[in-house]
Structures are given as structure tokens and as C-alpha cells.
Design an enzyme around this catalytic site. Sequence first.
Site, short mmCIF file in Angstrom:
data_model
loop_
_atom_site.label_atom_id
_atom_site.label_comp_id
_atom_site.label_asym_id
_atom_site.label_seq_id
_atom_site.Cartn_x
_atom_site.Cartn_y
_atom_site.Cartn_z
N ARG A 99 -40.88 -48.14 -7.33
CA ARG A 99 -40.95 -49.59 -7.49
C ARG A 99 -41.74 -49.97 -8.74
O ARG A 99 -41.43 -50.96 -9.40
CB ARG A 99 -41.58 -50.22 -6.23
CG ARG A 99 -40.62 -50.22 -5.04
CD ARG A 99 -41.17 -51.03 -3.89
NE ARG A 99 -42.11 -50.28 -3.07
CZ ARG A 99 -41.80 -49.70 -1.91
NH1 ARG A 99 -40.58 -49.74 -1.45
NH2 ARG A 99 -42.72 -49.05 -1.22
N PHE A 136 -29.99 -55.23 -1.00
CA PHE A 136 -30.55 -54.62 0.21
C PHE A 136 -32.08 -54.71 0.12
O PHE A 136 -32.79 -53.73 0.34
CB PHE A 136 -30.11 -53.16 0.36
CG PHE A 136 -28.63 -52.94 0.24
CD1 PHE A 136 -27.78 -53.14 1.31
CD2 PHE A 136 -28.07 -52.53 -0.97
CE1 PHE A 136 -26.41 -52.93 1.20
CE2 PHE A 136 -26.71 -52.32 -1.10
CZ PHE A 136 -25.87 -52.52 -0.01
N ASP A 191 -30.18 -59.77 1.03
CA ASP A 191 -30.16 -58.94 2.23
C ASP A 191 -29.39 -59.67 3.32
O ASP A 191 -29.37 -60.91 3.36
CB ASP A 191 -31.58 -58.63 2.73
CG ASP A 191 -31.64 -57.40 3.62
OD1 ASP A 191 -32.03 -56.33 3.12
OD2 ASP A 191 -31.27 -57.51 4.80
N ASP A 214 -30.63 -50.32 -3.34
CA ASP A 214 -31.44 -49.48 -2.44
C ASP A 214 -30.95 -49.68 -1.01
O ASP A 214 -31.65 -50.27 -0.18
CB ASP A 214 -32.91 -49.86 -2.57
CG ASP A 214 -33.82 -48.98 -1.72
OD1 ASP A 214 -33.40 -47.85 -1.39
OD2 ASP A 214 -34.93 -49.42 -1.38
N CYS A 266 -31.08 -42.78 0.38
CA CYS A 266 -32.15 -42.22 1.21
C CYS A 266 -31.62 -41.29 2.28
O CYS A 266 -32.35 -40.92 3.20
CB CYS A 266 -32.98 -43.34 1.84
SG CYS A 266 -32.02 -44.42 2.93
#
Length: 400
Positions: A219, A235, A257, A304, A344
Site C-alpha cells: 500500500r 475491490f 466495492d 485487489d 491473494c
Amino acid sequence: MNRNYPKITISEEGEKWLDNGQMWMYKNNVVKLAEEIENGALVDIVTTKDRYLGTGFLSRNSHITVRILSKDTADTFDRAFFKERIQFAYAFRKTLESKNITNCRLIFGEADQLPGLTVDRYNDILVSQISSYGLEQRKDMLYEVLLEVLREDGQDVKGIYERNDIRVRAKEGLPLEKGYWKQMKLPTTTIIDENGLKLHVDVENGQKTGYFLDQKANRVLLREMAHGKRVMDCFSHTGGFALNAAYGNASQVVAVDVSQTALDQAYANAKLNHLENRISFVKADVFKYLDTCKEGQFDIIVLDPPAFTKSRRTIDHAYSGYKRINKQAMMLLGRGGYLITCSCSRFMEIENFEKMLRESAQEAGVTLKQVSVTQQNHDHPILWTMEETSYLKFYIFQIV
């Protein structure tokens, strides 16, 4: 070898895995396992020729039959053994995460040679997750040692909140539950400081153990490049990337989001840092929202997403999802724009993810110039003999 632990005999295939450094012994590699061995007991793993391969906790319900603690016959698995392991893990964090020692992952399971144990710290609250039947039986001792190690270093820790609501516990035959260890009466929310930003953390209801600690350093990479740029954080969840973009003086930040709850939490974080007027919060499906954007509307797009796959069975579907959003973002950015994209999911392996990016770029008619490639934060170390400890992939490209 003079040991008192019962033995499990494994196949030649399992022997090869363990000799290569793997710390999990799978059920399909078991050749001999006596019925009288209790679930959660410490067991020695041996070959059909009685060669010792390691010691760990037996799990009769899980496909991972043994999570190996050590491959050293000299080890004794007493309180001192676990204290040494915890001290070793903590010393690693003090070396690499000294500025974030009050908000970091203290123990990362297999990577810290404490398989089945995850511990995160948020100020004076520790949040634990146990995914091993054997460790669950010994958790009081483990927690006492953990608190002892931290307090010996002068760290202020009030209690341990157990986030044992993870699905893997069901595979171990363990209940899904959450709450403070020893039913302590302590708050379940706190405000951490992450590289200068204040962030709300809800250890009871937040994602994972309350927050995504694994993207801390990544970040900051966005923060350092955001000055004067128009940034879209897709996201966005609770706003980690969007907040860093605004903190880095981006000229415009849009956080997208599908969850209103996540956006409300992101707004609360923005307000906490006096950045609420610097970020626009949009409730939308990212796939559909990208279709409404115009080429050149943003200078930086962050992708992300949550894990599109949590098993190898759904990898093809996940591949299509990653490809769709990355292609959309590449086409929107245009020449000179920056794409920040990540996955992820450990099942979306690096080679596959990079293949997807190359295909996306080719179909979008753009060329990718690599700026940075990183993985999870230092407090989530990667053990090279355990692929399972490597899961986050983080790429920054310029479109040329």
C-alpha cells in the site's frame, strides 16, 4: 534413535515429499497407522525401512494427517521448545517490522515452524487462529508462553481473542467459535497505526483476524506514486489502497466495492484520517463499473480482488475472472497509465498469473513495462520448502 512417540509409516511418494522439505504428511501417503494412537498425539513419521522423517501432531480427520513440528530427533516438545520457537518468530518481526510491531502477524504457521497456528497483533490485542487438533489441545500452554515472550520484552498485551471460525477447523474435527480466551472482558475493536494512517480494526467481525496485514508495504508503494494522479481502487474493501493514495496527495481517488458495509468502514477510516473529502466511495460490481469508465479517466487502477479461487478445482473460472478485469483495466488506462494488480489465492500460482497478464495485455493491445513485483508483507514470511506459505502476488506496471 530412542523415542517414545508412536510411529506412522508412510509410502515412498510421501518420503520424497518430506525429503524435499514439505512439512505436511498427507493421508494418502499413510502405509501404517495404529488404531490406538490418539487424535492429536505427537507421532514420529518413518519410512517402510524405519528411517525417521519428522515428528508432529496426528490429525485423524484431516487430509493433512501430520503437521510436522521438527525433523530433529534431539528435540523434546515441551514448554521450552515452544517458547524457543515463539521467541525466534518474534525476533524476526522485531528485525523486519520494528515500526509496525504493534500491528503485525507475529506467527505465520508453517513459515515459523509452528504449523497450524496464526497470531496477529493489533495494539494490546492478540488474535489467534488454530487449525491443528494437536495444538488446540495444548493452546493454554501456547498462549501462556506467547504472552510471556511479549511481556518479557516490555510489550503491553491485554488478552488473546480467538478467531477460530475458519472452515479448516471443521476438517480437523474442531468446533468453529470465536471469543476471548478465558472469557476475558475486553474490547473487540481498536485503532491501529499503519505507516502513519489510523485504521479501525474489528477483531470479532472483520475479515481474516480483523484486517488485511499482508498488504502493508504494498500500500505504501501506491502512496509513493500517487501524487497528482487520478486513482481508482477496485475491490476497495475497508479502503487500504484508497487511503494511501489520498494520503499520498492523489488528485482524485475513487474507491469501488460491492459491499456497502465495507464502504461504510472505508469512509469511517477516511474520516479518522481527515481524508473523507478526498475519496469518492462507489457501491458497484467492479466488473460492471469498469465497463462504464472511459479510457484515460484514471492514471492508476488498483485491482485487489478477493481470492477468485480457494481450490485447484475452480482455477479455470478464476483465471477467466482475473483476465477479464485486468484486460478491462489495461484498456482503460491507455499509454502512460499504471496498473497495480494482485492475487491473494495460493492456487493462482505465479506462472499462471503472469501467463494471464501476458494474454490480457496482448488482447488489450498494450505493452506492460514492469515497475515492481512483490509478494506478501515481511511478517508473512515464505518458506521455500513449503509452497503453501506463498500466496500473494503483487505487480505494478506502466502501460506503454
